[in-house]
Scaffold this motif. Structure first.
Motif, mmCIF file in Angstrom:
data_model
loop_
_atom_site.group_PDB
_atom_site.id
_atom_site.type_symbol
_atom_site.label_atom_id
_atom_site.label_comp_id
_atom_site.label_asym_id
_atom_site.label_seq_id
_atom_site.Cartn_x
_atom_site.Cartn_y
_atom_site.Cartn_z
ATOM 1 N N GLU A 1 0.719 -16.753 -6.567
ATOM 2 C CA GLU A 1 0.048 -16.054 -7.571
ATOM 3 C C GLU A 1 -0.635 -15.082 -6.985
ATOM 4 O O GLU A 1 -0.685 -13.733 -7.745
ATOM 5 N N THR A 2 -1.318 -15.085 -6.061
ATOM 6 C CA THR A 2 -2.241 -13.840 -5.294
ATOM 7 C C THR A 2 -1.200 -12.900 -4.870
ATOM 8 O O THR A 2 -1.626 -11.729 -5.131
ATOM 9 N N VAL A 3 -0.046 -13.179 -4.341
ATOM 10 C CA VAL A 3 0.920 -11.919 -4.020
ATOM 11 C C VAL A 3 1.423 -11.411 -5.435
ATOM 12 O O VAL A 3 1.429 -10.035 -5.428
ATOM 13 N N VAL A 4 1.671 -12.037 -6.431
ATOM 14 C CA VAL A 4 2.242 -11.475 -7.610
ATOM 15 C C VAL A 4 0.904 -10.499 -8.182
ATOM 16 O O VAL A 4 1.345 -9.475 -8.772
ATOM 17 N N LYS A 5 0.032 -10.881 -8.065
ATOM 18 C CA LYS A 5 -1.202 -9.911 -8.709
ATOM 19 C C LYS A 5 -1.202 -8.628 -7.624
ATOM 20 O O LYS A 5 -1.672 -7.839 -8.412
ATOM 21 N N GLU A 6 -1.289 -8.961 -6.763
ATOM 22 C CA GLU A 6 -1.115 -7.745 -5.770
ATOM 23 C C GLU A 6 -0.058 -6.779 -6.016
ATOM 24 O O GLU A 6 -0.308 -5.575 -5.878
ATOM 25 N N ILE A 7 1.095 -7.314 -6.259
ATOM 26 C CA ILE A 7 2.321 -6.427 -6.691
ATOM 27 C C ILE A 7 2.034 -5.915 -7.709
ATOM 28 O O ILE A 7 2.137 -4.472 -7.909
ATOM 29 N N GLN B 1 0.870 -1.141 -0.079
ATOM 30 C CA GLN B 1 0.042 -0.189 0.118
ATOM 31 C C GLN B 1 0.887 1.319 -0.117
ATOM 32 O O GLN B 1 0.418 2.128 -0.790
ATOM 33 N N LEU B 2 2.044 1.178 0.657
ATOM 34 C CA LEU B 2 2.835 2.291 0.697
ATOM 35 C C LEU B 2 3.514 2.635 -0.712
ATOM 36 O O LEU B 2 3.826 3.753 -1.301
ATOM 37 N N GLY B 3 4.050 1.395 -1.384
ATOM 38 C CA GLY B 3 4.371 1.423 -2.736
ATOM 39 C C GLY B 3 3.201 1.804 -3.900
ATOM 40 O O GLY B 3 3.849 2.756 -4.720
ATOM 41 N N LYS B 4 2.178 1.893 -3.347
ATOM 42 C CA LYS B 4 0.882 2.216 -4.464
ATOM 43 C C LYS B 4 1.009 3.703 -4.142
ATOM 44 O O LYS B 4 0.507 4.448 -5.265
ATOM 45 N N LYS B 5 1.049 4.376 -2.967
ATOM 46 C CA LYS B 5 0.894 5.462 -2.746
ATOM 47 C C LYS B 5 2.187 6.578 -3.177
ATOM 48 O O LYS B 5 1.967 7.798 -3.373
ATOM 49 N N TYR B 6 3.382 6.004 -2.732
ATOM 50 C CA TYR B 6 4.620 6.947 -2.984
ATOM 51 C C TYR B 6 5.591 6.246 -3.968
ATOM 52 O O TYR B 6 5.885 5.173 -3.888
ATOM 53 N N ARG B 7 5.934 7.008 -5.049
ATOM 54 C CA ARG B 7 6.896 6.289 -6.019
ATOM 55 C C ARG B 7 8.261 6.082 -5.558
ATOM 56 O O ARG B 7 9.077 5.610 -6.220
ATOM 57 N N GLY C 1 3.886 -2.356 -8.241
ATOM 58 C CA GLY C 1 4.469 -2.509 -9.508
ATOM 59 C C GLY C 1 5.716 -3.435 -9.644
ATOM 60 O O GLY C 1 6.477 -3.324 -8.629
ATOM 61 N N PHE C 2 5.873 -4.013 -10.772
ATOM 62 C CA PHE C 2 7.220 -4.689 -10.776
ATOM 63 C C PHE C 2 8.456 -3.818 -11.377
ATOM 64 O O PHE C 2 9.535 -4.181 -11.524
ATOM 65 N N ASP C 3 8.159 -2.585 -11.330
ATOM 66 C CA ASP C 3 9.218 -1.631 -11.788
ATOM 67 C C ASP C 3 10.122 -1.407 -10.448
ATOM 68 O O ASP C 3 11.383 -0.719 -10.474
ATOM 69 N N ARG C 4 9.568 -1.733 -9.055
ATOM 70 C CA ARG C 4 10.464 -1.356 -7.832
ATOM 71 C C ARG C 4 10.375 -2.513 -6.939
ATOM 72 O O ARG C 4 10.496 -2.208 -5.764
ATOM 73 N N VAL C 5 10.574 -3.733 -7.702
ATOM 74 C CA VAL C 5 11.009 -4.832 -6.867
ATOM 75 C C VAL C 5 12.227 -5.165 -7.046
ATOM 76 O O VAL C 5 12.754 -5.172 -8.286
ATOM 77 N N LEU C 6 13.019 -5.662 -6.028
ATOM 78 C CA LEU C 6 14.593 -5.866 -6.278
ATOM 79 C C LEU C 6 14.857 -7.375 -5.707
ATOM 80 O O LEU C 6 14.653 -7.692 -4.719
ATOM 81 N N PHE C 7 15.506 -8.022 -6.727
ATOM 82 C CA PHE C 7 16.339 -9.345 -6.173
ATOM 83 C C PHE C 7 17.062 -9.095 -5.046
ATOM 84 O O PHE C 7 17.952 -8.087 -5.183
ATOM 85 N N ALA C 8 17.252 -9.782 -4.290
ATOM 86 C CA ALA C 8 17.842 -9.822 -2.999
ATOM 87 C C ALA C 8 17.973 -11.134 -2.274
ATOM 88 O O ALA C 8 16.873 -11.910 -2.387
ATOM 89 N N THR C 9 18.935 -11.487 -1.699
ATOM 90 C CA THR C 9 19.240 -13.049 -1.162
ATOM 91 C C THR C 9 19.631 -13.070 0.562
ATOM 92 O O THR C 9 19.407 -14.086 0.891
ATOM 93 N N ASP C 10 19.909 -11.966 0.864
ATOM 94 C CA ASP C 10 20.450 -11.801 2.712
ATOM 95 C C ASP C 10 21.669 -12.931 2.574
ATOM 96 O O ASP C 10 21.863 -13.488 3.697
ATOM 97 N N TYR C 11 22.368 -12.940 1.127
ATOM 98 C CA TYR C 11 23.590 -13.839 1.314
ATOM 99 C C TYR C 11 24.567 -13.353 2.476
ATOM 100 O O TYR C 11 24.622 -12.288 2.663
ATOM 101 N N PRO C 12 25.156 -14.473 3.044
ATOM 102 C CA PRO C 12 25.032 -15.755 2.896
ATOM 103 C C PRO C 12 24.068 -16.623 3.493
ATOM 104 O O PRO C 12 24.137 -17.912 3.491
#
Length: 421
Positions: free
Chosen positions: A357-363, A335-341, A368-379
């Motif tokens: 699938e339900t989470v992906v639809k909500e994203i 919801q914060l991502g929807k309100k603030y770019r 949106g998928f322009d502001r989702v970042l791959f991350a792993t918390d490696y190691p």
């Protein structure tokens, strides 16, 4: 001392006396500067000599940080952790030995590795592995860049009366408080604040200096400290040219909505075009109790997101990390991502979100998928038997996302945000 042939292009190792002197007398907070070099030692006899020289200092050290650093050094000397099929080249990363005619022929930037037509960026790495292992894991996964993070936490914070009392109040509201005494939890909290993930700004800058084309460094500042302390740390981050700031509100004991240093932080980010990466969701260990992680609730950032619209704020773990309540504050981040770019979110330790699938639809409908970042918390994933290559492969094989969405998440979004070109 003779250097292991798997390391190429590094300056000569210091002599044994200089190594011991640095490990014992370096500033207490600096942990990795010399420890990293110990993995390059080739001869078992040299390692045995250093162990003998260091062992007495372990018992003589009075500062727990120095004692911890010596312990890490002894662990490195006992377990060299080499990977014979890889060569690590200073500034360039790891390469398969079998693919090189000689250690210096045909080397390319890791960023031009055979990873396809787009970069792959891991936006959330705790640099606490031997360099050779770290960079060979990146190479095997096709990860072209990594964001490495400092963590400015202090065990003595729990002895400050106001912090101790807040922890006591929060803990009293947890079911666990009925069976586990508060003092025992406090001991666990204190221990967690100087764990292996504790890396200072100088350590991060050293790694970036060795691999400037591969690593992006984020510093850290404990905002619960005095204004003078915060100003000094922000100036250090500026001086070291670190690209962003990592925050852990739950273990740095500050409420983003109330902390008096927040405007100072954001003004620094405006002036330096820096990025904020803040933990959201529950923490690890004792902080996995939601009652102890309330400061990491994403909604506490809303007034700041509205005020400083040009400062990117990345919510680590998508607000979803919790073993007790998986997905705990995911909806709030969406919801914060929807309100603030200026809101972004990373997938560290919650990669499972994109398998729902339900989470992906909500994203798609919100941040949106322009502001989702791959991350792993490696190691961290390695403790669960998952390699970096497995996590990259799983996202590439995802059948719910479109190919364009996968490319954005894996690296295009991060490249744009970090200005990688």
């Amino acid at each position: 001392m003779k250097e292991h042939p798997s390391y190429v292009g590094f300056p000569p190792l210091s002599d044994k006396e200089q190594i011991v002197e640095a490990l014992v007398h370096d500033p207490p907070d600096v942990r990795w500067r010399v420890v990293r070099d110990l993995f390059r030692i080739y001869d078992d006899e040299d390692r045995r000599d250093l162990i003998s020289l260091l062992q007495p200092h372990l018992y003589e050290a009075t500062d727990f940080r120095i004692k911890y650093r010596i312990t890490m050094a002894l662990m490195a000397l006992h377990n060299p952790g080499t990977k014979e099929d890889y060569v690590l080249v200073k500034g360039k990363g790891a390469f398969r030995r079998s693919g090189l005619e000689s250690p210096t022929d045909g080397l390319k930037d890791l960023s031009s590795a055979e990873t396809g037509l787009f970069p792959i960026v891991d936006f959330h790495i705790h640099p606490k592995s031997p360099d050779l292992k770290f960079f060979s894991d990146m190479r095997e996964a096709g990860v072209t860049h990594g964001v490495i993070l400092a963590t400015d936490t202090d065990p003595s914070d729990v002895d400050r009366p106001e912090i101790r009392e807040n922890l006591r109040k929060d803990y009293s509201q947890s079911p666990q408080s009925q069976t586990v005494p508060f003092e025992r939890i406090l001991t666990q909290i204190r221990a967690s604040l100087h764990s292996l993930t504790h890396v200072v700004n100088r350590d991060v800058a050293d790694w970036v200096s060795d691999y400037p084309d591969i690593l992006i460094g984020f510093g850290s500042v404990n905002l619960s400290k005095s204004r003078d302390y915060v100003e000094e740390k922000l100036e250090e981050i500026r001086r070291l040219k670190l690209h962003g700031i990592k925050l852990l509100p739950f273990s740095q004991f500050f409420n983003p909505a109330e902390n008096e240093n927040m405007d100072l932080l954001f003004q620094h980010c405006v002036d330096t075009e820096s990025i904020i990466l803040s933990h959201s969701g529950c923490g690890a260990g004792p902080f996995d109790l939601p009652e102890l992680s309330r400061n990491a609730h994403p909604n506490l950032w809303e007034s700041l997101l509205k005020k400083y619209t040009d400062v990117p704020v990345v919510f680590a773990h998508f607000g979803a990390y919790s073993t007790h309540i998986p997905g705990i504050w995911l909806h709030d981040v969406l919801q914060l991502g929807k309100k603030y770019r200026n809101v972004y979110a990373d997938l560290a330790a919650v990669d499972w979100l994109l398998d729902r699938e339900t989470v992906v639809k909500e994203i798609r409908k919100t941040i949106g998928f322009d502001r989702v970042l791959f991350a792993t918390d490696y190691p961290l994933p390695k403790t669960a038997g998952m390699s970096l290559a497995y996590l990259v492969g799983a996202l590439k094989a995802n059948t719910i996302l479109t190919e364009k969405e996968k490319r954005k998440v894996l690296g295009m979004n991060a490249s744009r945000l970090l200005g990688l070109g």
